[in-house]
Write a protein that holds these residues in place. Structure first.
Motif, PDB file in Angstrom:
ATOM      1  N   SER A 527       0.834  -1.207   0.000  1.00  0.00           N
ATOM      2  CA  SER A 527       0.000   0.000   0.000  1.00  0.00           C
ATOM      3  C   SER A 527       0.863   1.250   0.000  1.00  0.00           C
ATOM      4  O   SER A 527       2.059   1.215   0.324  1.00  0.00           O
ATOM      5  CB  SER A 527      -0.901   0.006   1.239  1.00  0.00           C
ATOM      6  N   TYR A 528       0.239   2.351  -0.340  1.00  0.00           N
ATOM      7  CA  TYR A 528       0.925   3.651  -0.305  1.00  0.00           C
ATOM      8  C   TYR A 528       1.388   3.969   1.111  1.00  0.00           C
ATOM      9  O   TYR A 528       2.502   4.443   1.333  1.00  0.00           O
ATOM     10  CB  TYR A 528      -0.017   4.743  -0.821  1.00  0.00           C
ATOM     11  N   GLU A 529       0.538   3.656   2.069  1.00  0.00           N
ATOM     12  CA  GLU A 529       0.875   3.930   3.465  1.00  0.00           C
ATOM     13  C   GLU A 529       2.075   3.092   3.914  1.00  0.00           C
ATOM     14  O   GLU A 529       2.924   3.565   4.691  1.00  0.00           O
ATOM     15  CB  GLU A 529      -0.332   3.663   4.362  1.00  0.00           C
ATOM     16  N   SER A 530       2.168   1.881   3.417  1.00  0.00           N
ATOM     17  CA  SER A 530       3.321   1.033   3.723  1.00  0.00           C
ATOM     18  C   SER A 530       4.590   1.623   3.113  1.00  0.00           C
ATOM     19  O   SER A 530       5.657   1.612   3.729  1.00  0.00           O
ATOM     20  CB  SER A 530       3.098  -0.379   3.213  1.00  0.00           C
ATOM     21  N   LEU A 531       4.466   2.136   1.912  1.00  0.00           N
ATOM     22  CA  LEU A 531       5.617   2.798   1.271  1.00  0.00           C
ATOM     23  C   LEU A 531       6.062   4.020   2.075  1.00  0.00           C
ATOM     24  O   LEU A 531       7.254   4.286   2.219  1.00  0.00           O
ATOM     25  CB  LEU A 531       5.254   3.212  -0.155  1.00  0.00           C
ATOM     26  N   GLN A 532       5.091   4.771   2.605  1.00  0.00           N
ATOM     27  CA  GLN A 532       5.438   5.935   3.421  1.00  0.00           C
ATOM     28  C   GLN A 532       6.217   5.537   4.668  1.00  0.00           C
ATOM     29  O   GLN A 532       7.070   6.293   5.135  1.00  0.00           O
ATOM     30  CB  GLN A 532       4.166   6.688   3.832  1.00  0.00           C
ATOM     31  N   ARG A 533       5.889   4.358   5.193  1.00  0.00           N
ATOM     32  CA  ARG A 533       6.564   3.901   6.403  1.00  0.00           C
ATOM     33  C   ARG A 533       7.822   3.097   6.080  1.00  0.00           C
ATOM     34  O   ARG A 533       8.494   2.616   6.986  1.00  0.00           O
ATOM     35  CB  ARG A 533       5.613   3.013   7.221  1.00  0.00           C
ATOM     36  N   GLY A 534       8.120   2.941   4.804  1.00  0.00           N
ATOM     37  CA  GLY A 534       9.215   2.070   4.385  1.00  0.00           C
ATOM     38  C   GLY A 534      10.588   2.603   4.737  1.00  0.00           C
ATOM     39  O   GLY A 534      10.744   3.523   5.534  1.00  0.00           O
ATOM     40  N   VAL A 535      11.571   2.021   4.121  1.00  0.00           N
ATOM     41  CA  VAL A 535      12.961   2.299   4.477  1.00  0.00           C
ATOM     42  C   VAL A 535      13.526   3.504   3.717  1.00  0.00           C
ATOM     43  O   VAL A 535      14.703   3.803   3.827  1.00  0.00           O
ATOM     44  CB  VAL A 535      13.849   1.069   4.184  1.00  0.00           C
ATOM     45  N   PHE A 536      12.696   4.202   2.975  1.00  0.00           N
ATOM     46  CA  PHE A 536      13.195   5.259   2.108  1.00  0.00           C
ATOM     47  C   PHE A 536      13.446   6.553   2.878  1.00  0.00           C
ATOM     48  O   PHE A 536      12.643   6.959   3.706  1.00  0.00           O
ATOM     49  CB  PHE A 536      12.202   5.542   0.975  1.00  0.00           C
ATOM     50  N   ASP A 537      14.540   7.203   2.549  1.00  0.00           N
ATOM     51  CA  ASP A 537      14.842   8.517   3.101  1.00  0.00           C
ATOM     52  C   ASP A 537      14.315   9.561   2.117  1.00  0.00           C
ATOM     53  O   ASP A 537      15.069  10.261   1.447  1.00  0.00           O
ATOM     54  CB  ASP A 537      16.349   8.672   3.302  1.00  0.00           C
ATOM     55  N   MET A 538      12.998   9.652   2.004  1.00  0.00           N
ATOM     56  CA  MET A 538      12.402  10.586   1.050  1.00  0.00           C
ATOM     57  C   MET A 538      11.048  11.042   1.579  1.00  0.00           C
ATOM     58  O   MET A 538      10.370  10.304   2.302  1.00  0.00           O
ATOM     59  CB  MET A 538      12.246   9.939  -0.333  1.00  0.00           C
ATOM     60  N   ASP A 539      10.684  12.254   1.223  1.00  0.00           N
ATOM     61  CA  ASP A 539       9.380  12.749   1.663  1.00  0.00           C
ATOM     62  C   ASP A 539       8.298  12.316   0.682  1.00  0.00           C
ATOM     63  O   ASP A 539       8.578  11.684  -0.350  1.00  0.00           O
ATOM     64  CB  ASP A 539       9.407  14.266   1.850  1.00  0.00           C
ATOM     65  N   ASP A 540       7.053  12.644   0.991  1.00  0.00           N
ATOM     66  CA  ASP A 540       5.924  12.181   0.162  1.00  0.00           C
ATOM     67  C   ASP A 540       6.007  12.721  -1.258  1.00  0.00           C
ATOM     68  O   ASP A 540       5.597  12.054  -2.213  1.00  0.00           O
ATOM     69  CB  ASP A 540       4.602  12.606   0.805  1.00  0.00           C
ATOM     70  N   THR A 541       6.522  13.929  -1.415  1.00  0.00           N
ATOM     71  CA  THR A 541       6.617  14.519  -2.756  1.00  0.00           C
ATOM     72  C   THR A 541       7.525  13.686  -3.643  1.00  0.00           C
ATOM     73  O   THR A 541       7.200  13.395  -4.804  1.00  0.00           O
ATOM     74  CB  THR A 541       7.129  15.964  -2.671  1.00  0.00           C
ATOM     75  N   VAL A 542       8.680  13.290  -3.108  1.00  0.00           N
ATOM     76  CA  VAL A 542       9.618  12.467  -3.881  1.00  0.00           C
ATOM     77  C   VAL A 542       9.026  11.084  -4.127  1.00  0.00           C
ATOM     78  O   VAL A 542       9.126  10.529  -5.235  1.00  0.00           O
ATOM     79  CB  VAL A 542      10.972  12.369  -3.154  1.00  0.00           C
ATOM     80  N   LEU A 543       8.389  10.506  -3.120  1.00  0.00           N
ATOM     81  CA  LEU A 543       7.762   9.197  -3.277  1.00  0.00           C
ATOM     82  C   LEU A 543       6.726   9.234  -4.396  1.00  0.00           C
ATOM     83  O   LEU A 543       6.670   8.334  -5.253  1.00  0.00           O
ATOM     84  CB  LEU A 543       7.118   8.762  -1.959  1.00  0.00           C
ATOM     85  N   ASP A 544       5.882  10.264  -4.408  1.00  0.00           N
ATOM     86  CA  ASP A 544       4.861  10.395  -5.451  1.00  0.00           C
ATOM     87  C   ASP A 544       5.501  10.482  -6.836  1.00  0.00           C
ATOM     88  O   ASP A 544       5.005   9.879  -7.798  1.00  0.00           O
ATOM     89  CB  ASP A 544       4.000  11.635  -5.196  1.00  0.00           C
ATOM     90  N   LYS A 545       6.592  11.236  -6.947  1.00  0.00           N
ATOM     91  CA  LYS A 545       7.269  11.357  -8.235  1.00  0.00           C
ATOM     92  C   LYS A 545       7.800  10.010  -8.706  1.00  0.00           C
ATOM     93  O   LYS A 545       7.720   9.673  -9.899  1.00  0.00           O
ATOM     94  CB  LYS A 545       8.409  12.373  -8.138  1.00  0.00           C
ATOM     95  N   CYS A 546       8.329   9.224  -7.768  1.00  0.00           N
ATOM     96  CA  CYS A 546       8.836   7.901  -8.123  1.00  0.00           C
ATOM     97  C   CYS A 546       7.709   6.984  -8.606  1.00  0.00           C
ATOM     98  O   CYS A 546       7.848   6.282  -9.619  1.00  0.00           O
ATOM     99  CB  CYS A 546       9.536   7.272  -6.925  1.00  0.00           C
ATOM    100  N   LEU A 547       6.588   6.992  -7.891  1.00  0.00           N
ATOM    101  CA  LEU A 547       5.462   6.138  -8.267  1.00  0.00           C
ATOM    102  C   LEU A 547       4.917   6.515  -9.638  1.00  0.00           C
ATOM    103  O   LEU A 547       4.610   5.645 -10.470  1.00  0.00           O
ATOM    104  CB  LEU A 547       4.369   6.224  -7.202  1.00  0.00           C
ATOM    105  N   ILE A 548       4.775   7.821  -9.892  1.00  0.00           N
ATOM    106  CA  ILE A 548       4.268   8.260 -11.200  1.00  0.00           C
ATOM    107  C   ILE A 548       5.205   7.809 -12.310  1.00  0.00           C
ATOM    108  O   ILE A 548       4.764   7.341 -13.364  1.00  0.00           O
ATOM    109  CB  ILE A 548       4.077   9.790 -11.205  1.00  0.00           C
ATOM    110  N   TRP A 549       6.512   7.963 -12.084  1.00  0.00           N
ATOM    111  CA  TRP A 549       7.494   7.574 -13.113  1.00  0.00           C
ATOM    112  C   TRP A 549       7.412   6.074 -13.386  1.00  0.00           C
ATOM    113  O   TRP A 549       7.413   5.634 -14.537  1.00  0.00           O
ATOM    114  CB  TRP A 549       8.884   7.982 -12.660  1.00  0.00           C
ATOM    115  N   LEU A 550       7.340   5.266 -12.333  1.00  0.00           N
ATOM    116  CA  LEU A 550       7.264   3.809 -12.506  1.00  0.00           C
ATOM    117  C   LEU A 550       5.962   3.393 -13.180  1.00  0.00           C
ATOM    118  O   LEU A 550       5.940   2.457 -14.006  1.00  0.00           O
ATOM    119  CB  LEU A 550       7.405   3.124 -11.141  1.00  0.00           C
ATOM    120  N   LEU A 551       4.874   4.082 -12.865  1.00  0.00           N
ATOM    121  CA  LEU A 551       3.605   3.813 -13.538  1.00  0.00           C
ATOM    122  C   LEU A 551       3.657   4.238 -14.997  1.00  0.00           C
ATOM    123  O   LEU A 551       3.126   3.553 -15.887  1.00  0.00           O
ATOM    124  CB  LEU A 551       2.470   4.553 -12.809  1.00  0.00           C
TER     125      LEU A 551
END
Length: 561
Positions: A527-551
């Motif tokens: 889930s998105y919420e799981s990704l937010q809690r994941g091991v990444f050193d990134m804020d939600d803005t960067v996470l969203d950009k990554c997801l959009i690019w992969l999609l």
């Protein structure tokens, strides 16, 4: 190098905006703005008393250039840089110092931080260009605040800048009502390194032999970029020198040092001297290509700079001439009114067009009908200098060696006591501290300033929100990996295929894309919420950009969690 005080002494740190266009005359066209920029930075290094130098830059190349440049001019302390695309300033500085007068761009950059993050300080050089005049007007609608400032290098240019602010305010208040406070406009002169201009008898002898000037003959010197439409019209000067030469006890030479800006200027100077001052021997030395060109100051007996052009605002050359111990003959013009006093030389009367006489020329310049050179030239043609007074002053100085010596000594003392950077840099520091204190006062007074998108640089996700079907909203969504195998290789293959490096800009690092893809692959479904809690050193803005690019490139799929 002078002793430094600790950067933790309590004094306000300043981040110096650096682009080699504003500071390095060796790598760019020689002009007063770049010479002044390099001189300022050398002066700051020598006299600011700090063991940390903060640079604000646009990109890594400029950051490397800043480090290289300050090292080349003698700095051996700590250097920190920060790209202006990132939040904050280098070294947590409280003031951003700009090498020009336009503050709007950096004020908009600061806007999303709330306006109180730091002060911005600029400085006047040429103020007659359309870009600068438009910039001063634009500052009244930009988030430029009262704890920002534009250092005016002379009282004359301050009067001009304040007048333009007055006119802008009058127009805008009639149309929109009450306006916020303006930026500060103090008068602080440009500085010089007076030791650079110390008299050198060996250089005097060498250059005068090279120019075939006798020991008792008089050399009148001007030193600047030679531009007949952008500095001064030399024809009245030649007329005055011819009159003076007719009354002189010794032969008179005129030495023009500096590059001709164009062939028109070369013809105006050379043909004008031949036609209007046949009794005066004309010499030209480019200066930028000559070894030890500074020695030319020592070759001269009198310095002159009869400017009649609105391009000038301060005028470093007469101050340098004072430091070289030369009596100075200049026009009564802009910054010369501050720098040249009767004990060091003479200011020759100038007379410009009466009020309202050049409105058509102003509009043609603004609309682009007339070029900057045409605009300056027309104003120059409507400005005259008192040739008879100038001839009289030259005659007196040419025939009175004791007066030349007396004025030269007074000029050297004035340059050292007032215009050496050791006396000017503290004025900058005092002003920066005043801006910072003003800003901090408003912080304590709960200054209300809404942080929002800059209306001149709107977020495209909002500006163009009507274009796509919908916004990519990931809360409550789940993700599955489509790509199999090494996630980093999958990302790199797509990056190369799309040739993203050719754009020289990506939404985020490829390693971030790969990290998100790897996490999704490992979780099978997440889930998105799981990704937010994941091991990444990134804020939600960067996470969203990554997801959009992969999609976008079908490396993952989306569905309800």
């Amino acid at each position: 190098m002078s002793s430094r005080k600790s950067s933790n002494s309590g004094a306000s740190d300043v981040a110096i905006y650096f682009h080699n266009d504003g500071f390095d005359p060796k790598k760019n066209t020689l002009n007063g703005r770049r010479i002044a920029g390099e001189s300022f930075l050398r002066g700051f290094i020598q006299h600011a008393g700090t063991d940390r130098l903060c640079g604000a830059v646009d990109n890594k190349i400029q950051g490397d250039g800043f480090r290289e440049f300050v090292k080349s001019i003698g700095y051996d302390g700590e250097v920190v840089t920060r790209m202006l695309s990132r939040q904050g300033l280098a070294g947590d500085a409280s003031v951003l110092n700009m090498p020009g007068p336009n503050l709007s761009e950096q004020a908009w950059r600061r806007h999303h931080l709330g306006g109180r993050a730091f002060s911005i300080c600029g400085i006047t050089h040429t103020t007659a260009t359309k870009r600068v005049m438009q910039g001063i007007f634009d500052m009244r609608s930009a988030p430029v605040l009262e704890w920002d400032g534009i250092i005016c290098t002379s009282n004359a240019v301050k009067a001009s800048v304040d007048y333009q602010f007055d006119q802008a305010d009058q127009f805008l208040e009639q149309r929109f009502g009450k306006l916020p406070a303006r930026p500060q406009t103090p008068v602080i002169p440009l500085g010089i390194h007076s030791k650079d201009f110390a008299r050198d008898e060996n250089a005097r002898k060498s250059w005068r032999e090279r120019l075939n000037v006798g020991p008792d003959e008089i050399v009148v010197l001007t030193m600047s970029r030679l531009n007949s439409f952008g500095k001064f019209d030399p024809l009245p000067l030649f007329q005055a020198l011819e009159i003076a030469a007719g009354n002189a006890a010794h032969k008179v030479h005129f030495l023009a040092v500096g590059p001709y800006s164009d062939n028109v200027t070369r013809r105006v100077f050379e043909n004008g001297a031949q036609k209007l001052a046949p009794s005066v021997k004309y010499h030209h030395v480019d200066g930028t290509k000559e070894p030890m060109a500074l020695g030319l100051w020592s070759a001269a007996d009198i310095f002159t700079h009869p400017v009649d052009n609105i391009q000038e605002t301060f005028g470093l050359a007469p101050v340098e001439a004072m430091a070289a111990g030369l009596p100075v003959v200049v026009s009564d013009w802009d910054g010369f009114k501050d720098t040249i006093t009767s004990d060091v030389g003479a200011r020759i009367g100038t007379f410009g067009p009466k009020s309202g006489a050049m409105r058509a020329e102003a509009l043609r310049h603004y609309l682009g009908t007339d070029s900057y050179a045409q605009y300056m030239g027309q104003v120059s043609f409507q400005t005259y200098i008192d040739v008879a007074q100038m001839a009289g002053v030259f005659t007196q100085l040419i025939n009175d060696p004791e007066l030349r010596k007396k004025m030269g000594a007074a000029g050297r003392k004035r340059a050292q006591n007032i215009y050496d950077w050791k006396n000017v840099i503290p004025q900058y520091q005092e002003f920066w501290a005043e801006l910072d204190a003003h800003r901090l006062h408003h912080l304590n007074e709960n200054f209300i300033y809404k942080s929002q998108s800059a209306p001149v640089a709107l977020d495209p996700s909002e500006l163009f929100a009507s274009y796509p079907t919908d916004a990519a909203e990931f809360v409550g969504r789940g993700f599955c990996a489509i790509a199999t195998g090494d996630p980093k290789q999958s990302v790199l293959d797509m990056v190369r295929l799309r040739e993203i490096p050719a754009l020289k800009r990506a939404s985020t690092k490829a390693d971030n894309y790969a990290a998100v893809l790897e996490y999704i692959q490992n979780q099978k479904r997440t889930s998105y919420e799981s990704l937010q809690r994941g091991v990444f050193d990134m804020d939600d803005t960067v996470l969203d950009k990554c997801l959009i690019w992969l999609l976008k490139y079908n490396l993952i799929s989306i569905g309800k969690d």
